[in-house]
Enzyme design. Structure first.
Site, PDB file in Angstrom:
ATOM      1  N   LYS A 125       0.845  -1.208   0.000  1.00 45.23           N
ATOM      2  CA  LYS A 125       0.000   0.000   0.000  1.00 45.23           C
ATOM      3  C   LYS A 125       0.872   1.247   0.000  1.00 45.23           C
ATOM      4  O   LYS A 125       1.905   1.273   0.679  1.00 45.23           O
ATOM      5  CB  LYS A 125      -0.915  -0.040   1.228  1.00 45.23           C
ATOM      6  CG  LYS A 125      -1.989   1.050   1.255  1.00 45.23           C
ATOM      7  CD  LYS A 125      -2.897   0.867   2.470  1.00 45.23           C
ATOM      8  CE  LYS A 125      -3.996   1.916   2.521  1.00 45.23           C
ATOM      9  NZ  LYS A 125      -4.880   1.747   3.694  1.00 45.23           N
TER      10      LYS A 125
ATOM     11  N   SER B  46      -9.815   1.708   2.745  1.00 48.34           N
ATOM     12  CA  SER B  46      -8.940   2.452   1.873  1.00 48.34           C
ATOM     13  C   SER B  46      -7.901   1.591   1.147  1.00 48.34           C
ATOM     14  O   SER B  46      -7.333   2.038   0.156  1.00 48.34           O
ATOM     15  CB  SER B  46      -8.213   3.540   2.660  1.00 48.34           C
ATOM     16  OG  SER B  46      -7.348   2.952   3.615  1.00 48.34           O
TER      17      SER B  46
ATOM     18  N   SER C  63      -9.981  -0.560   6.989  1.00 47.60           N
ATOM     19  CA  SER C  63      -9.366  -0.378   5.666  1.00 47.60           C
ATOM     20  C   SER C  63      -8.659  -1.596   5.085  1.00 47.60           C
ATOM     21  O   SER C  63      -8.277  -1.574   3.915  1.00 47.60           O
ATOM     22  CB  SER C  63      -8.391   0.797   5.693  1.00 47.60           C
ATOM     23  OG  SER C  63      -9.100   1.998   5.667  1.00 47.60           O
TER      24      SER C  63
END
Lengths: 98, 488
Positions: free
Chosen positions: B79, B154, B178
């Site tokens: 990420k 996210s 997330s």
């Protein structure tokens, strides 16, 4: 309490944000809605609770987490000043003294 | 079967038997990204050259017997809010669109040391503030099951990449769901570990008392393998625990006999879509058929978890994001009048709408006159919520429920309704509030053939019970084998 344009202005100033007129109008509505949703929390009885009751770490864990201050090599200056506006010597900012 | 369809454990065995080379595998994965990513948008950066160099280096070390981890040679995605030395770490924001960190996050260092090969950095909501990956400054990520829909967020890029075979596994971060919610929307395994189990050093801070890094994988076995590699104490993170973590693969046991599985009645009420409720009840039946006992429990404070979470998260965010002033790194406003104008314009031009909204809300709840009413109140509520979960765990070994009240929705459908979006975090945020571990695993498809996630919540530092329960579910069902049809 209702969220007004003045309140948005004030917190934007505290947060160092400059909002366009359109952003400002939207924030008055959206932040107002979210804050009144937050107000739901007022129903919850918290009279017997200490705000600091909640803490993840055990006390002895915190104690043992403190370490000696050891001198180590820092990151290479060139790598830290990689931005093109920083001239490989200093961080550059607008003039702050008259 | 093609290489990207294999799990970590399968590839690891192929690599050690020399049936495939790490270069061949890395090349295949890069080809897969090349073919798919223009449509799916999982990656912000792809590091092709570095990946091939790293693959060659790791293969040599493996041949010499220096590297023997199950992750050796396994291609991964990370990420874009986890720092990678020399590689753009944008956090999905214009503010950090030029930020190349001079160091690696603790977890990245650990994964490099185990011989995992980095393919690139994955798309996310700006500063991890969102649950659809629509607020990224760079692009929208599409759900591999239906490209008109969001992948969740996210960590949307992290989940979509694993499911589409653009990475064998990935890392995400979870502040209020997330990792788990995108894992649920895309149909993979996602674990939010106990607060303190994984070092946050090098994770761009959103809400420091809630943030935690975790893996997204195809199977529970893979999840245990990655967790083994990234868990452990780090002196650079004060909140990182000194406990010696167990070998999580030892918890891969197909047995739930006699186990008490708690089902809170608040987790299956009418706010949850019927398809999802049915899938959860079906999961309960799978467990009870295998000899577990289902215990009905209640967590009355559930109606307060969302406001509690958002007040604390946004207060911490407004403070954490105060560092972006344009001076030392990141975006800089041009032609400033003076230092104040420079700072204000840098922030106003560098942050997107959702980030500004959250900074303003956080500033408000911390401002003089409102601090007690909102922030301090939320801290007290946090203590009550934590107490209630601890009490619930006196009645059961694990708690199960849905991850989200809905399955993946259409792109653009909810982005303009912040409250609606916040409210849908109801089943994921209590875990972060109380510092617990929780996992999402696939447990079915809805009427639109979209994945449904089952959430398993454990006691603090009891990842093993979650892994054992999830593994048993996987061994006795076929849901983890479902893959989207991508026509390639």
């Amino acid at each position: 309490m209702a969220i007004t344009k003045e309140i948005i202005d004030y917190i934007a100033k505290l947060a160092m944000l400059q909002l366009s007129n359109e952003e400002q109008d939207n924030m008055v509505i959206e932040i107002g809605q979210v804050i009144s949703y937050f107000d739901k929390l007022k129903e919850l009885d918290t009279s017997d609770v200490d705000a600091m009751e909640f803490f993840f770490m055990d006390e002895d864990e915190v104690e043992s987490s403190l370490r000696d201050d050891i001198v180590k090599e820092s990151y290479p200056r060139k790598q830290l000043l990689h931005s093109e506006e920083n001239d490989l010597e200093y961080f550059r900012v607008p003039k702050v003294v008259e | 079967m093609q290489l990207h369809e294999y799990t970590i454990s399968e590839l690891s065995s192929l690599i050690s038997k020399k049936e495939i080379s790490i270069l061949e595998l890395t090349q295949h994965m890069l080809g897969r990204i090349e073919k798919l990513d223009s449509e799916l948008g999982c990656y912000i950066s792809i590091v092709e050259d570095q990946a091939m160099e790293q693959a060659a280096k790791v293969q040599k070390m493996l041949d010499k017997g220096i590297l023997t981890s199950p992750l050796t040679g396994i291609p991964m995605g990370i990420k874009d809010n986890i720092c990678t030395e020399g590689i753009l770490t944008s956090c999905g924001s214009k503010m950090l669109s030029n930020f190349v960190p001079p160091y690696n996050a603790h977890v990245v260092k650990k994964l490099y040391n185990s011989g995992s090969v980095l393919l690139g950095k994955l798309n996310m909501d700006e500063y991890a503030m969102g649950s659809s990956t629509e607020s990224s400054y760079f692009k929208k990520t599409r759900n591999p099951w239906d490209t008109e829909r969001v992948p969740g967020g996210s960590s949307g890029g992290s989940a979509a990449a694993v499911v589409a075979g653009e990475a064998i596994y990935s890392l995400g971060s979870d502040t209020g769901g997330s990792i788990r919610q995108p894992a649920s929307f895309c149909g993979c395994v996602g674990l939010k570990p106990t607060y303190g189990l994984i070092s946050r050093f090098g994770l761009v801070s959103y809400a420091s008392s809630l943030d935690q890094i975790g893996p997204l994988t195809k199977t529970v076995t893979d999840c245990a393998l990655v967790l083994n590699a990234i868990a452990g104490h780090d002196p650079m993170d004060l909140t990182s625990s000194r406990r010696i973590h167990p070998d999580y693969t030892k918890a891969l046991i197909n047995d739930v006999k006699g186990m008490k599985i708690g089902l809170p009645r608040e987790f299956i009420d009418d706010s949850v879509e019927k398809n999802i409720r049915d899938a959860i009840l079906n999961a309960v039946k799978v467990f009870t058929d295998l000899g577990a006992e289902c215990v009905e429990i209640s967590i009355p404070v559930m109606e307060y978890v969302v406001p509690t979470y958002y007040i604390i998260a946004l207060a911490e965010a407004s403070s954490n994001l105060a560092r972006y002033d344009g001076v030392k790194f990141g975006y800089r406003a041009s032609n400033p009048k003076d230092i104040l104008d420079f700072c204000k314009r840098t922030r106003s031009e560098g942050f997107g709408t959702e980030v500004k909204r959250r900074i303003l809300l956080g500033t408000y709840v911390l401002s003089s006159g409102y601090y007690d009413a909102y922030y301090k109140k939320a801290l007290k509520a946090r203590a009550i919520i934590t107490r209630e979960f601890n009490k619930a765990f006196e009645q059961c070994d694990i708690i199960i429920g849905p991850v989200s009240p809905t399955t993946a929705y259409k792109i653009g459908e909810k982005i303009n309704d912040p409250i609606q979006m916040y409210m849908e975090d109801i089943f994921t945020v209590p875990v972060n509030i109380a510092g617990l571990p929780a996992m999402s695993i696939p447990c079915g498809l809805d009427n639109n053939s979209l994945p449904i996630g089952l959430q398993l919540l454990g006691k603090r530092f009891d990842e093993q019970t979650i892994i054992k329960t999830a593994y048993t579910f996987e061994q006795n069902t076929e849901f983890h084998n479902l893959r989207p049809n991508l026509n390639v």
